[in-house]
Design an enzyme around this catalytic site. Structure first.
Site, PDB file in Angstrom:
ATOM      1  N   MET A 211      -0.981  -5.740  -5.351  1.00  0.00           N
ATOM      2  CA  MET A 211      -0.025  -5.102  -6.044  1.00  0.00           C
ATOM      3  C   MET A 211       0.052  -3.629  -5.411  1.00  0.00           C
ATOM      4  SD  MET A 211       0.696  -4.078  -9.803  1.00  0.00           S
ATOM      5  CE  MET A 211      -0.655  -3.227 -10.015  1.00  0.00           C
ATOM      6  N   PRO A 212       0.915  -3.467  -4.469  1.00  0.00           N
ATOM      7  CA  PRO A 212       1.286  -2.240  -3.739  1.00  0.00           C
ATOM      8  C   PRO A 212       1.969  -1.088  -4.671  1.00  0.00           C
ATOM      9  CG  PRO A 212       1.830  -3.804  -2.503  1.00  0.00           C
ATOM     10  CD  PRO A 212       1.658  -4.409  -3.622  1.00  0.00           C
ATOM     11  N   TYR A 213       1.557   0.135  -4.656  1.00  0.00           N
ATOM     12  CA  TYR A 213       2.068   1.113  -5.604  1.00  0.00           C
ATOM     13  C   TYR A 213       2.262   2.445  -4.677  1.00  0.00           C
ATOM     14  CZ  TYR A 213       2.403   4.924  -8.906  1.00  0.00           C
ATOM     15  OH  TYR A 213       2.972   6.251  -9.529  1.00  0.00           O
TER      16      TYR A 213
ATOM     17  N   SER B 165       6.121  -7.659  -6.498  1.00  0.00           N
ATOM     18  CA  SER B 165       4.827  -6.943  -7.179  1.00  0.00           C
ATOM     19  C   SER B 165       4.695  -5.949  -6.386  1.00  0.00           C
ATOM     20  CB  SER B 165       3.785  -8.096  -6.684  1.00  0.00           C
ATOM     21  OG  SER B 165       3.493  -8.060  -5.346  1.00  0.00           O
TER      22      SER B 165
ATOM     23  N   PHE C  52       5.646  -1.808  -6.390  1.00  0.00           N
ATOM     24  CA  PHE C  52       6.061  -0.827  -7.370  1.00  0.00           C
ATOM     25  C   PHE C  52       6.370   0.608  -6.502  1.00  0.00           C
ATOM     26  CE2 PHE C  52       3.853  -3.749  -9.933  1.00  0.00           C
ATOM     27  CZ  PHE C  52       4.574  -3.644 -10.812  1.00  0.00           C
TER      28      PHE C  52
END
Length: 79
Positions: A1-3, A46, A48
């Site tokens: 999940m990259p942010y 996924s 953000f």
């Protein structure tokens, strides 16, 4: 999940603008999400992306706040 956290100065990009426009923010979010998918295969659902607008006085470059830095750079450019 990259942010991904993008920070930009709150100054706008057109004469009289005081902030990044909603259209520009949408383009940043889509562009970053597309890039993470293309390069790393990360699903956009996924990913953000957060955009923080920071007042000019809260950024610093070369030991001074950005407005002062830009004033110094403009003065140097004229000389």
């Amino acid at each position: 999940m990259p942010y991904v956290n993008i920070k930009v100065t709150r100054e706008g990009t057109a004469p009289g603008a005081t902030a990044t426009t909603p259209e520009q923010k949408r383009a940043l979010i889509k562009g970053v999400s597309d890039l993470l998918f293309e390069v790393l295969g990360k699903p956009q659902a996924s990913t953000f992306v957060v955009i923080d607008e920071v007042e000019m006085e809260n950024w610093g470059v070369g030991g001074v706040a950005v407005p002062e830095y830009r004033a110094q750079a403009a003065k140097t450019k004229k000389e």
